[in-house]
Write a protein that holds these residues in place. Structure first.
Motif, PDB file in Angstrom:
ATOM      1  N   GLU A  52    -110.322   2.373 -38.392  1.00  0.00           N
ATOM      2  CA  GLU A  52    -111.737   2.485 -38.718  1.00  0.00           C
ATOM      3  C   GLU A  52    -112.433   1.131 -38.618  1.00  0.00           C
ATOM      4  OE1 GLU A  52    -113.451   5.237 -39.237  1.00  0.00           O
ATOM      5  OE2 GLU A  52    -111.660   6.434 -38.879  1.00  0.00           O
ATOM      6  N   SER A  53    -111.854   0.122 -39.228  1.00  0.00           N
ATOM      7  CA  SER A  53    -112.493  -1.193 -39.244  1.00  0.00           C
ATOM      8  C   SER A  53    -111.965  -2.124 -38.157  1.00  0.00           C
ATOM      9  CB  SER A  53    -112.293  -1.858 -40.614  1.00  0.00           C
ATOM     10  OG  SER A  53    -110.907  -2.047 -40.880  1.00  0.00           O
ATOM     11  N   GLY A  54    -110.829  -1.789 -37.569  1.00  0.00           N
ATOM     12  CA  GLY A  54    -110.248  -2.659 -36.554  1.00  0.00           C
ATOM     13  C   GLY A  54    -110.953  -2.539 -35.210  1.00  0.00           C
ATOM     14  N   THR A  55    -110.662  -3.477 -34.328  1.00  0.00           N
ATOM     15  CA  THR A  55    -111.242  -3.485 -32.982  1.00  0.00           C
ATOM     16  C   THR A  55    -110.304  -2.777 -32.023  1.00  0.00           C
ATOM     17  OG1 THR A  55    -112.362  -5.594 -33.392  1.00  0.00           O
ATOM     18  CG2 THR A  55    -112.033  -4.955 -31.095  1.00  0.00           C
ATOM     19  N   LEU A  56    -110.821  -1.786 -31.292  1.00  0.00           N
ATOM     20  CA  LEU A  56    -110.003  -1.062 -30.329  1.00  0.00           C
ATOM     21  C   LEU A  56    -109.657  -1.976 -29.156  1.00  0.00           C
ATOM     22  CD1 LEU A  56    -108.778   1.676 -29.379  1.00  0.00           C
ATOM     23  CD2 LEU A  56    -110.930   2.051 -28.149  1.00  0.00           C
ATOM     24  N   LEU A  57    -108.367  -2.157 -28.914  1.00  0.00           N
ATOM     25  CA  LEU A  57    -107.917  -2.957 -27.781  1.00  0.00           C
ATOM     26  C   LEU A  57    -107.656  -2.092 -26.552  1.00  0.00           C
ATOM     27  CD1 LEU A  57    -105.419  -5.361 -29.593  1.00  0.00           C
ATOM     28  CD2 LEU A  57    -107.849  -5.711 -29.098  1.00  0.00           C
ATOM     29  N   GLY A  58    -107.310  -0.844 -26.757  1.00  0.00           N
ATOM     30  CA  GLY A  58    -107.055   0.022 -25.610  1.00  0.00           C
ATOM     31  C   GLY A  58    -106.619   1.397 -26.047  1.00  0.00           C
ATOM     32  N   GLN A  59    -106.860   2.376 -25.161  1.00  0.00           N
ATOM     33  CA  GLN A  59    -106.442   3.760 -25.359  1.00  0.00           C
ATOM     34  C   GLN A  59    -105.731   4.193 -24.082  1.00  0.00           C
ATOM     35  OE1 GLN A  59    -108.898   6.881 -27.412  1.00  0.00           O
ATOM     36  NE2 GLN A  59    -109.186   7.602 -25.318  1.00  0.00           N
ATOM     37  N   LEU A  60    -104.499   4.701 -24.215  1.00  0.00           N
ATOM     38  CA  LEU A  60    -103.664   4.984 -23.052  1.00  0.00           C
ATOM     39  C   LEU A  60    -103.132   6.406 -23.087  1.00  0.00           C
ATOM     40  CD1 LEU A  60    -101.465   1.734 -23.005  1.00  0.00           C
ATOM     41  CD2 LEU A  60    -103.575   2.158 -21.728  1.00  0.00           C
ATOM     42  N   SER A  61    -102.989   6.987 -21.915  1.00  0.00           N
ATOM     43  CA  SER A  61    -102.342   8.280 -21.739  1.00  0.00           C
ATOM     44  C   SER A  61    -101.929   8.379 -20.286  1.00  0.00           C
ATOM     45  CB  SER A  61    -103.296   9.422 -22.102  1.00  0.00           C
ATOM     46  OG  SER A  61    -102.669  10.681 -21.920  1.00  0.00           O
ATOM     47  N   GLY A  62    -100.804   9.013 -19.994  1.00  0.00           N
ATOM     48  CA  GLY A  62    -100.395   9.169 -18.611  1.00  0.00           C
ATOM     49  C   GLY A  62     -98.894   9.135 -18.459  1.00  0.00           C
ATOM     50  N   LEU A  63     -98.431   9.570 -17.291  1.00  0.00           N
ATOM     51  CA  LEU A  63     -97.000   9.606 -16.989  1.00  0.00           C
ATOM     52  C   LEU A  63     -96.660   8.466 -16.037  1.00  0.00           C
ATOM     53  CD1 LEU A  63     -96.656  13.455 -16.414  1.00  0.00           C
ATOM     54  CD2 LEU A  63     -96.284  12.174 -18.527  1.00  0.00           C
ATOM     55  N   ASP A  64     -95.764   7.621 -16.467  1.00  0.00           N
ATOM     56  CA  ASP A  64     -95.332   6.474 -15.654  1.00  0.00           C
ATOM     57  C   ASP A  64     -96.508   5.641 -15.173  1.00  0.00           C
ATOM     58  OD1 ASP A  64     -92.631   7.068 -15.892  1.00  0.00           O
ATOM     59  OD2 ASP A  64     -92.752   8.528 -14.273  1.00  0.00           O
ATOM     60  N   ARG A  65     -97.544   5.508 -15.990  1.00  0.00           N
ATOM     61  CA  ARG A  65     -98.721   4.743 -15.608  1.00  0.00           C
ATOM     62  C   ARG A  65     -98.483   3.256 -15.851  1.00  0.00           C
ATOM     63  NH1 ARG A  65    -103.902   4.733 -18.910  1.00  0.00           N
ATOM     64  NH2 ARG A  65    -103.829   2.637 -18.092  1.00  0.00           N
ATOM     65  N   GLU A  66     -99.428   2.446 -15.348  1.00  0.00           N
ATOM     66  CA  GLU A  66     -99.346   1.020 -15.616  1.00  0.00           C
ATOM     67  C   GLU A  66     -99.393   0.788 -17.124  1.00  0.00           C
ATOM     68  OE1 GLU A  66    -101.962  -1.511 -13.182  1.00  0.00           O
ATOM     69  OE2 GLU A  66    -102.596   0.367 -12.254  1.00  0.00           O
ATOM     70  N   ARG A  67     -98.600  -0.181 -17.558  1.00  0.00           N
ATOM     71  CA  ARG A  67     -98.503  -0.424 -18.998  1.00  0.00           C
ATOM     72  C   ARG A  67     -98.952  -1.854 -19.280  1.00  0.00           C
ATOM     73  NH1 ARG A  67     -93.729   2.288 -17.554  1.00  0.00           N
ATOM     74  NH2 ARG A  67     -92.549   0.351 -17.528  1.00  0.00           N
ATOM     75  N   PRO A  68    -100.229  -2.059 -19.572  1.00  0.00           N
ATOM     76  CA  PRO A  68    -100.699  -3.425 -19.827  1.00  0.00           C
ATOM     77  C   PRO A  68    -100.184  -3.939 -21.160  1.00  0.00           C
ATOM     78  CG  PRO A  68    -102.409  -1.844 -20.348  1.00  0.00           C
ATOM     79  CD  PRO A  68    -101.300  -1.059 -19.717  1.00  0.00           C
ATOM     80  N   PRO A  69     -99.980  -5.252 -21.277  1.00  0.00           N
ATOM     81  CA  PRO A  69     -99.654  -5.823 -22.583  1.00  0.00           C
ATOM     82  C   PRO A  69    -100.924  -5.933 -23.420  1.00  0.00           C
ATOM     83  CG  PRO A  69     -99.824  -7.557 -20.959  1.00  0.00           C
ATOM     84  CD  PRO A  69    -100.003  -6.263 -20.213  1.00  0.00           C
ATOM     85  N   PHE A  70    -100.743  -6.060 -24.727  1.00  0.00           N
ATOM     86  CA  PHE A  70    -101.869  -6.224 -25.639  1.00  0.00           C
ATOM     87  C   PHE A  70    -101.608  -7.426 -26.536  1.00  0.00           C
ATOM     88  CE2 PHE A  70    -102.070  -1.773 -24.492  1.00  0.00           C
ATOM     89  CZ  PHE A  70    -103.422  -1.590 -24.242  1.00  0.00           C
TER      90      PHE A  70
END
Length: 897
Positions: free
Chosen positions: A265-283
């Motif tokens: 709720e109060s935190g900053t969204l860094l990313g939202q991911l979904s997918g099969l064998d998709r690229e996996r960025p670091p955070f």
């Protein structure tokens, strides 16, 4: 096959109208194949044999995650099939089902399986298989079924398939090489071991949901309806957290979200991911990071070859972050003093290596111009943004306004770009196009752009620029379709909106000002030549006059052009609390709403030219459209004038329109500025009455209030004899319009128990409540529902109890619920007892006799069950038993009577 919502055999095939129009041969062929299979099941046993693993039962068993090589699983297919309603071609093309009869007559029947067809389309709408015709809550199903049913079901392709008769079952088998395509379930979920929240305080570590694996041969698959969170807290001497996904396979509809902070709720969204064998960025984050894995309740099954579904996450902490790493920000961003990267436009992730936007990205305070996009290859053909994409770009220039220029290509009505002033949404965009919009900075000093995609269906994205402005305009060239005023604002041409007059369609909120009594203005929803936008939601507010406000008694809305919206209830204009739409009709009687003039012309109810809205305060209008407006017929929306109304000047103590030199248009009065009644000059709306008085009192639907006849309110009526007051509707009746001379009866299957006490309980069709399970109402205007007699039963909203309680069946001869024997089973929905495995009877003959209204069916004993000579048999027509009417098989039948 229709019905059987919870059955494993219930499947649907849907197509958009656009696809159907472009590919009629494909739809006809698909339906021809289904028609052929259904006909085979209903009429022939040649390809159906539960004992033969090469027949269709085996293939169906495999398809529903059972083992087609097992006799018991093949028998389960037959059991499931007998619970369903299978229809031949003529039944499907009747009014009860597809609402598209072959004789061309109009069908809008919502009963029986036809009603289940409607709910099927609602289900498909929610899962984005078909576009909605009417947004949820826009109308009551039982009040106006014609607004939705006929528009969702098209039987023309089935008619074409029936006419073609192009496919035979033998041809299908020959083309596929076999009736059975063997499949094996490799994984089907339920393997997650995580639950709730897990706190991680070590300087580094690895975690998984319990199913995810880096082993490619793993068959594990994560669980459904799950939410697991992991909160990583960094040591004080190494505050920068770096997270990597070592394995990531997440199905559409399931999400992994990463936030900086301790909660979402109060935190900053860094990313939202979904997918099969998709690229996996670091955070990367400072101090703490929250990772949430949420799954829906839909089961995903992998056949033949398994893959490990789920996530595997590893993390480290450091004191330096990007400044101490070899890659820094991958050459696509700036390493900040905090140890985190600020990525260039189009890049995302903790090291800016990901070529799509992610989470919240803020431009540095004071930056007055820049770019933003969905990815580095945005708007490039073939380069698609990820499913479930969610990006938010915020800017903080040291100016009063921000101008955004957009070029976008997103999936129409499912993916959106939204523009904000602070936390107030100003405009939304969907589909493809270009636009410019100017917004003021919000109270928090920001303006922002948000991009959000749903879990399926993608396009090439968007690219945008922003620029800070001290004023909306300094010259006319700054006002795209308008003129720059001395105060630095733009005055727009009719139909153009936005602070800079650059938007051809209405924006979310437009405020208009009434400067004095008698003030007026125009409201036009879009520019000339433009059609209303899909999924639009445009609000207009006309403020109460400031000058001479004491004389202001309300507003009057005059339609300068007929309201042009898609018919059927999906698009509507709400004025105050009154909803106005292009309602369809078959007669004048259907056009009885307060805003209709009572005339049905070319299938549409005609609207009043003028709508009066009495009362002090602001005037609010809300124009809403649905998603079926995409690429369809041209609708020009709203083109109207508004007037502030003042009190009527009384002549001789009469508030009469004609005595004051006015002109009555329907129930509305206009006083002409010229004062001579000639119609010259600009009209000025006032609240003079066009009286409905008769020599004996008031017309039906009115009551005497002082010296004026006033319409009865909602939930009440007057038959013309009660001139002093209107009477509240009695039990089982409603009055959904003002000025009704009589109340209307609630439909069968519903009730309303309030007997004339509270008018608000009688002002809507939704006040007619559905009879609950176990009850029925077979007459209109019921005050109470009746209990089902004997062992009979019903579902909600029924006109008769056509079901029996479990363990009973509805006997055709006695027309009563009879108890089943141990040789049969009854779920309560059948008209005959169905033999259990190993037994047979003439139950199919009984069903056919019931459908043709000949339940006696010659001299055949419909109550008897015989034991089959083999372990299993399909039914009365099976080759496992003789077809004679004297019993056949083992003559140890059981009498069911």
């Amino acid at each position: 096959m229709l019905g059987g919502w919870t059955s494993d055999l219930f499947n649907t095939i849907t197509a958009s109208t656009t696809f159907a129009a472009a590919n009629p041969e494909a739809l006809t062929h698909i339906l021809d194949v289904i028609r052929t299979m259904t006909s085979s099941y209903l009429t022939s046993n040649d390809h159906w044999n539960v004992d033969d693993p090469t027949m269709f039962e085996a293939s169906i068993a495999d398809a529903i995650r059972k083992n087609g090589s097992k006799t018991a699983d093949r028998a389960k297919v037959i059991t499931l099939a007998e619970e369903c309603v299978f229809l031949d071609e003529n039944q499907q093309l009747s009014c009860d089902y597809l609402s598209a009869p072959t004789d061309g007559t109009e069908c809008r029947k919502l009963s029986g399986t036809g009603l289940e067809t409607f709910w099927t389309s609602q289900f498909l709408t929610n899962y984005k298989n078909i576009a909605t015709v009417s947004p949820e809550g826009r109308f009551h199903l039982y009040e106006t079924p014609e607004k939705c049913f006929g528009q969702r079901h098209d039987g023309s392709f089935l008619q074409s398939a029936v006419a073609a008769q192009a496919t035979t079952l033998e041809q299908l088998i020959a083309s596929s090489g076999s009736r059975v395509v063997p499949v094996e379930v490799a994984s089907q979920g339920g393997d997650s071991t995580c639950s709730g929240s897990t706190s991680l305080t070590a300087a580094s570590g690895t975690f998984t949901d319990g199913a995810g694996s880096i082993n490619p041969n793993s068959t594990a698959s994560y669980s459904d309806a799950m939410e697991c969170t992991w909160l990583i807290t960094a040591p004080t001497d190494a505050p920068v957290i770096m997270v990597a996904f070592d394995a990531f396979r997440v199905w559409a509809g399931d999400l992994v979200q990463v936030h900086e902070g301790t909660d979402s709720e109060s935190g900053t969204l860094l990313g939202q991911l979904s997918g099969l064998d998709r690229e996996r960025p670091p955070f990367a984050a400072v101090g703490s990071m929250l990772i949430t894995f949420t799954t829906d309740s839909n089961p995903e099954v992998v056949y033949n070859r398994a893959y490990p579904d789920g996530i595997v996450v590893s993390y480290t902490t450091s004191s330096t972050g990007c400044s101490g790493s070899g890659s820094g920000c991958s050459g696509h961003g700036e390493c900040l003093n905090s140890g985190l990267c600020r990525c260039d436009p189009g890049y995302g992730g903790g090291d800016c290596s990901h070529e799509h936007c992610l989470g919240v990205q803020e431009h540095a305070a004071g930056v007055s111009s820049g770019t933003m996009s969905s990815g580095t290859m945005a708007l490039t053909k073939g380069n698609l943004y990820p499913n479930s994409a969610l990006c938010h770009f915020a800017v903080r220039p040291e100016t009063a306004f921000v101008r955004f220029e957009l070029d976008y290509d997103v999936e129409a009505t499912f993916d959106y770009i939204k523009i904000y002033s602070g936390d107030e949404m100003v405009a939304t965009y969907t589909g493809d196009g270009q636009d410019t919009v100017v917004v003021p900075l919000g109270a928090d000093g920001t303006a922002s752009l948000s991009f959000q995609a749903d879990n399926k269906g993608r396009r090439s994205g968007f690219a945008a620029t922003f620029e800070g402005l001290d004023a909306v305009c300094t010259t006319d060239t700054d006002c795209g379709h308008g003129l720059c005023q001395a105060d630095g604002t733009c005055r727009c041409e009719v139909g153009w909106t936005g602070l800079a007059c650059t938007s051809a369609h209405c924006l979310l909120n437009t405020v208009l000002s009434a400067g004095s009594s008698g003030a007026s203005g125009r409201i036009v929803s879009q520019a000339t030549g433009e059609s209303v936008a899909p999924m639009a939601e445009c609000a207009y507010t006309v403020t109460e006059p400031v000058i001479n406000a004491s004389e202001h008694v309300g507003f009057r809305l005059r339609f300068d052009e007929p309201l042009s919206l898609e018919p059927g209830g999906g698009d509507a204009l709400t004025v105050g609390s009154t909803e106005i739409s292009n309602a369809t009709c078959t007669s004048d009687d259907a056009c009885s709403e307060a805003w209709q003039d009572g005339n049905c012309v070319n299938g549409f109810c005609q609207l009043l030219e003028v709508v009066d809205l009495p009362g002090a305060g602001d005037l609010t209008l809300l124009l809403q459209t649905d998603r079926s407006d995409v690429g369809g017929e041209m609708y020009t929306g709203l083109n109207a004038s508004w007037y502030s109304t003042t009190s009527c000047p009384a002549v001789g103590g009469e508030l009469s329109c004609s005595l004051n030199g006015g002109l009555c248009l329907g129930d509305s009065c206009f006083i002409l500025d010229s004062g001579d009644g000639s119609g010259g000059g600009e009209t000025r709306a006032v609240d003079c009455s066009c009286s409905r008085q008769t020599g004996q009192g008031c017309d039906p639907g009115f009551f005497m209030l002082g010296t004026e006849c006033t319409k009865c309110g909602l939930g009440s009526y007057s038959d013309g004899l009660r001139v002093a007051s209107c009477q509240t509707c009695g039990a089982g009746r409603v009055a959904t319009n003002i000025g009704q001379a009589a109340c209307e009866a609630c439909p069968v299957g519903t009730f309303l128990d309030d007997d004339g006490n509270v008018a608000v309980l009688h002002d809507s069709w939704s006040d007619c409540s559905l009879c609950s399970s176990g009850k029925y109402s077979n007459e209109e205007g019921a005050g109470q529902c009746l209990d089902c007699p004997g062992q009979s039963d019903s579902i909600e909203g029924q006109v008769w109890c056509t079901r029996c309680q479990s363990g009973y069946y509805f006997d055709l001869k006695s027309e009563e619920c009879q108890s089943c024997t141990e040789e049969t089973w009854c779920e309560g929905e059948d008209f005959v007892a169905v033999p259990r495995e190993g037994y047979w009877s003439h139950f199919q003959v009984a069903l056919e006799g019931y459908e043709t209204n000949t339940p006696e069916t010659a001299e055949i004993d419909l109550q008897r069950v015989w034991k089959c000579p083999r372990k299993t048999c399909k039914g009365p027509d099976s080759t496992d038993s003789t077809d004679s009417t004297d019993g056949g098989g083992d003559d140890d039948g059981a009498n069911l009577a």
